[in-house]
Structure formats: C-alpha cells, structure tokens
Design an enzyme around this catalytic site. Structure first.
Site, PDB file in Angstrom:
ATOM      1  N   HIS A  17       1.039  -1.544  -0.308  1.00 19.68           N
ATOM      2  CA  HIS A  17      -0.166   0.110   0.051  1.00 19.68           C
ATOM      3  C   HIS A  17       1.413   1.002  -0.066  1.00 19.68           C
ATOM      4  O   HIS A  17       0.505   2.321   0.123  1.00 19.68           O
ATOM      5  CB  HIS A  17      -0.706  -0.363   1.463  1.00 19.68           C
ATOM      6  N   HIS A 104      -1.598 -14.737   8.585  1.00 21.61           N
ATOM      7  CA  HIS A 104      -0.800 -13.533   7.369  1.00 21.61           C
ATOM      8  C   HIS A 104       0.533 -13.874   8.543  1.00 21.61           C
ATOM      9  O   HIS A 104       0.108 -14.154   9.755  1.00 21.61           O
ATOM     10  CB  HIS A 104      -1.732 -12.559   8.042  1.00 21.61           C
ATOM     11  N   ASP A 500      -7.400 -12.075  -3.549  1.00 24.59           N
ATOM     12  CA  ASP A 500      -8.267 -13.664  -3.443  1.00 24.59           C
ATOM     13  C   ASP A 500      -9.190 -14.329  -2.927  1.00 24.59           C
ATOM     14  O   ASP A 500      -9.125 -14.459  -1.824  1.00 24.59           O
ATOM     15  CB  ASP A 500      -7.398 -13.584  -4.485  1.00 24.59           C
TER      16      ASP A 500
END
Length: 547
Positions: A17, A104, A500
């Site tokens: 980002h 994650h 996704d």
C-alpha cells in the site's frame, strides 16, 4: 533480505500500500535486446482484477523503465523497473489494526520489527511478486535468445480438482505453450443462465456437469474429457476459440490457466462457489523448464533444487515444492525409479526445438513421434502437432504470434525491425567461441525417463526441469472467526478488503519469472568459471545438427 542472486542479482522494493513497488537487476549482460511489451504481457497475466475468479483490486501494473537501457538494448548497468500502486484503500484495514490476522504475517512482523502493519501486508504481500515478474520476464528473453530455453507454468489442481493423470504426464514430457495454457484455461461464464462454455464450445451447468456440445466443438470432442480424441480438424481450433472467447458478449471470461478445458470448467465452478461462501482454496502448480543447459548448479548448498526451492518458497502462500517424481517416488523401487541413460540422436529433419523433449529423441528411433513433434496418446488434452505449430494462436497470453507462447528468437524478435538476428557481439558472451557439441568421442547422454525432474546431484541433466509447488488457501477470508488480539483478548474477526479466493490462476507468471531468475544466475556462475564450452544444451545441438 530483499536480494536474490550471486552474479545476476535481483532486488525488489516497495510495500503493498505504498506509492510504488519495483526491482533492480544488477549484473545483467549489455547489448541484449529486450521487448518491453513481452514484460508487460507477463505482468498482465499476473495482475489482479482479471475476472470474477481474482481479487477486484484494480491495478493496471503498467511497467515503468527507469534505467539500464538505451532504447530497448541493455547497457550492462543496473536495470530499474517501477510499478505504481493505484488502488489502495487503507480504511479497509483500520477495524482490525490490533488483531493479527490468522494465516498472515501480522504477528510475526510485529515481533520482528516492533511495528504494527497498518495497511495490507506491506513487504509480505503478494503484491511484491509483480516486481519479480518484471525482472524474470526481462531475464527470460535473454535465456531464450541465447539458449533456446523456455519456461512454462500451469495450474495442475485446485483443491481436489486436478488434471487427469495421463494428461499431466503428457504435459511434463511435451510442455504446452503459454498461449495454449491461456487458451485452454479460458472459460466463458453466463451468470444469468448459470452455465459455463469451455474452449471447444461444450456447455456445462453451474456444477461443471456436461450439458451439450457446442457448434464450435471440433469433431471428436467428448464430454468425458472435454477434448478432441481423434482426427485432425481442418479448422484451426485455437484461432476459433480465441475469436469466440475474446468477445464473450453478455458472458464473463474466466481464466484458470489450467490447460485442460474440462478441468478448467470444474475449477471455475468450484472457485465461484467458495467465493460466494466467503472461503478460499489452494492447489498445485506445475512448472517445466525446457532446454536448460546441461551442467549448471553448484554443490553442495547451492544445488539447482535448493536455489529453485529458495526462490519459489519465497512466494507468499507457497508451502512446498517437489521435483520429478517427488513424494510419489518414495513408493517406488530403485529399479523403477532410476533414470537410465541413453544417447541423443537428433534427426536431420524432425521435431522443432519447441515441443521436443529428450525422451522424444530416443522414442523417435521407434517411430513413436509424429513428423510435427506431436505424440498421439490416449487422453491427451490437445493435438500437440497443431498446438505447437507457429501461427496457430495470435496471442492470448504473452508472446507474439510465433505460435510458441515463448519469447521470440532470431529474426522473429519483435524488436528486430531489420529481420536480422539479434546482436550477439557482446564481448562478455562470445557466442562464436561457444562449443555446442561434446568433445570428439564423447556423447551427450540423456535419461530415458525423468523421475529426477531434470536434476541429478543438484546439477541439470538437460532433460526438462519439472517441479510442482504446493499453494495454501488464501488467508484472508470473509467468514467470521474467533481469535485473539495483540493483548491476548478474545475477539471475532471477519477480514474485509480486496482479496483473491484462489491465487492459482495468477500464479504461473510468478513461478515462470522466479525460475528464469535462478537459471539466469546459475548460467552466469557457470560461464564465469568455465566459459560457454561447458554449456551444452539440447536446443543448441538441434540447431547445429540442422545447420
């Protein structure tokens, strides 16, 4: 670290980002012509928001060239590519800044750097892979021009939906082109009717069950495997399918990159159902490197498998890798698993460099290879003779209409307007001194099977390098789960954002690029020690025999 390589170094930078991501290639040869359109096409195959199967993050991933070139020719100085981040929505992550997302790297990132990842996955995001695609797509053009080396990756399975066993074996012997992977992996989805249409025009219901054959299905197509089983259709099925699928009208075009139409339809059906449920799924991708020079790879800790494993396992979500027979080889006897040696006899007229494997050369003695280099075997998912001929597919996936789906060579190179062979006069790589044949009295040995996956003792054999990568399910799911925040307090989390459901359709160009980077570095390391005389390859021998 963010750098891979010994002599050919690739460094990536940037966050998911941030303003941009990019890469630097250091140690690349001068005077190598590079077609930036080919790099962009590989980026397009990887980028998000391709279809309903992928993330809706709308990143065009336009390549920006900052340094290292005089027009389209390398200078030998560091090459720098930049890709802007244009679709960043940080507010999607504000609600769980104090909650490490399961699966994650939020928790481990915090423990290592003492910094909470406020938006996206920063350096650990799959967004980083766009940079290595740019680097690898540049390097592979050199590999193909100088060594006729080609690399293709495709989806082998998603969940428990996988390629038929015989089809998988055929692909590993005769790799499909990237054009074919994208053509056969494309599926039309009619959302209103809830139907799918495969490459051959066969129609399936929402569960991937066969309904009827399409008008454009070639003679011999059957619902059993979704592919032609006999005959040589006079019409060009690849060109016809491209025309049909490129203008879906009210339909949506889905891309699986699974080169078996029936399996591709089932994958589409499965992923769409999981996406609707807010869940995710993983799978397996197969990669094949063809015409890799014999003898590259460094003992002991930098074997070819070790280096490929290192870079492939650095791709987010990749949890395992196997070569050749892989774990299945543990169930075989040594008498079955050993790859026996034979000699390579290249016919004066016969299969072209692409689509021609070492075992094909040996089998040609027994008349098992057809004149076009194809192999008629029951259950194959395409007519190899037709699919590997030039001019059969304008370009669905990457390389221009040389029909191979691989970087162009010689006068076909799109950057070569004069029609002459590319400039190979670079003093650091003198092709005129390269010995393409073994010393007098010695034979280039090949293995009649390929359980080793093209590598023995960490060194390439000249056979196809074959490996499969295991991909875990995407961690960001829209199903609420109970977990803990950074303070040890129980809480519930439902991840929002642009993610996704399955990354397999976007993965092949990433693995292809990563493989190119490793092979490029290994070649330069070998050349630095022994020169080009120690780099025989099947492709070069094929050329020298015909010439």
């Amino acid at each position: 670290m963010s750098t891979y390589g010994t002599l050919l170094k690739v460094t990536s930078f940037g966050e998911s980002h941030g303003k941009a991501i990019g890469c630097v290639i250091d140690g690349f040869l001068p005077n190598v012509e590079i077609n930036f359109d080919l790099i962009q096409r590989q980026l397009n195959r990887r980028r998000p928001n391709q279809s309903k199967l992928t993330s809706n993050r709308n990143e065009p991933d336009k390549l920006i060239v900052l340094s290292g070139f005089d027009e389209n020719k390398t200078l030998g100085t560091p090459i720098t590519f930049l890709i802007n981040n244009e679709d960043v929505i940080k507010k999607n992550y504000s609600s769980f800044i104090d909650i490490p997302r399961p699966g994650h790297g939020d928790y481990t990132y915090f423990k290592k750097y003492n910094v909470k990842n406020k938006s996206g996955s920063s350096r650990f995001s799959g967004r980083e892979t766009a940079t290595r695609v740019a680097a690898g797509a540049c390097i592979e053009q050199w590999l193909h021009t100088f060594y006729n080396c080609t690399i293709v990756c495709y989806v082998h399975s998603v969940g428990n939906i996988k390629l038929p066993e015989q089809v998988s074996k055929d692909f590993e012997r005769n790799p499909p082109s990237r054009d074919l992977v994208d053509a056969h992996g494309a599926v039309k989805y009619h959302q209103g009717r809830g139907t799918f249409t495969d490459f051959f025009g066969n129609v399936y219901n929402a569960n991937g069950e066969f309904l009827r054959g399409g008008e454009a299905a070639p003679e011999g197509a059957t619902p059993a495997d979704g592919t032609p089983t006999d005959g040589n259709p006079t019409d060009d099925p690849l060109a016809n399918a491209r025309e049909r699928l490129s203008d879906p009208g009210e339909c949506t075009l889905l891309q699986t990159r699974c080169p078996h139409p029936l399996t591709a339809v089932k994958i589409c059906s499965y992923i769409l159902k999981l996406k609707k449920a807010g869940d995710s799924i993983g799978g397996v991708a197969t990669c094949i490197a063809h015409n890799v020079p014999v003898g590259i790879g460094e003992p002991i800790f930098e074997k070819m498998e070790a280096e490929l494993g290192k870079i492939i396992l650095s791709i987010p979500a990749v949890k395992g890798i196997e070569f050749g027979s892989g774990f299945d080889g543990t169930y075989m006897l040594g008498s079955d698993h050993n790859d026996l040696f034979g000699t390579l006899d290249v016919p004066e007229e016969g299969p072209c460099q692409r689509g021609w494997t070492l075992t094909d050369a040996l089998d040609s003695k027994r008349g098992e290879v057809t004149p076009g280099g194809s192999r008629a075997q029951e259950g194959t998912s395409f007519e190899k003779d037709a699919c590997h001929r030039s001019g059969h597919l304008s370009n669905l996936s990457g390389y221009p209409s040389n029909g191979s789906g691989n970087p162009p060579n010689g006068s076909d190179h799109p950057s070569n307007r004069s029609g002459n062979p590319p400039n190979r006069s670079d003093p650091r790589v003198d092709e005129s001194t390269r010995e393409t044949s073994p010393p007098s009295g010695e034979k280039l040995l090949v293995t009649t099977s390929n359980n080793c996956g093209g590598i023995l003792a960490g060194i390439t054999t000249g056979n196809n390098i074959v490996f499969r990568s295991a991909i875990k399910p995407v961690s960001s799911i829209q199903i609420e789960k109970e977990t803990c925040n950074f303070f040890g307090e129980k809480c519930k989390l439902k991840v929002t954002g642009m993610h996704d459901c399955c990354i397999l359709p976007r993965l092949p160009p990433i693995i292809e690029a990563s493989t190119s980077i490793v092979i490029g570095d290994m070649i330069l390391r070998q050349v630095a020690k022994y020169g080009h005389s120690k780099l025989p390859s099947v492709g070069s021998l094929s050329r020298s025999t015909r010439e």
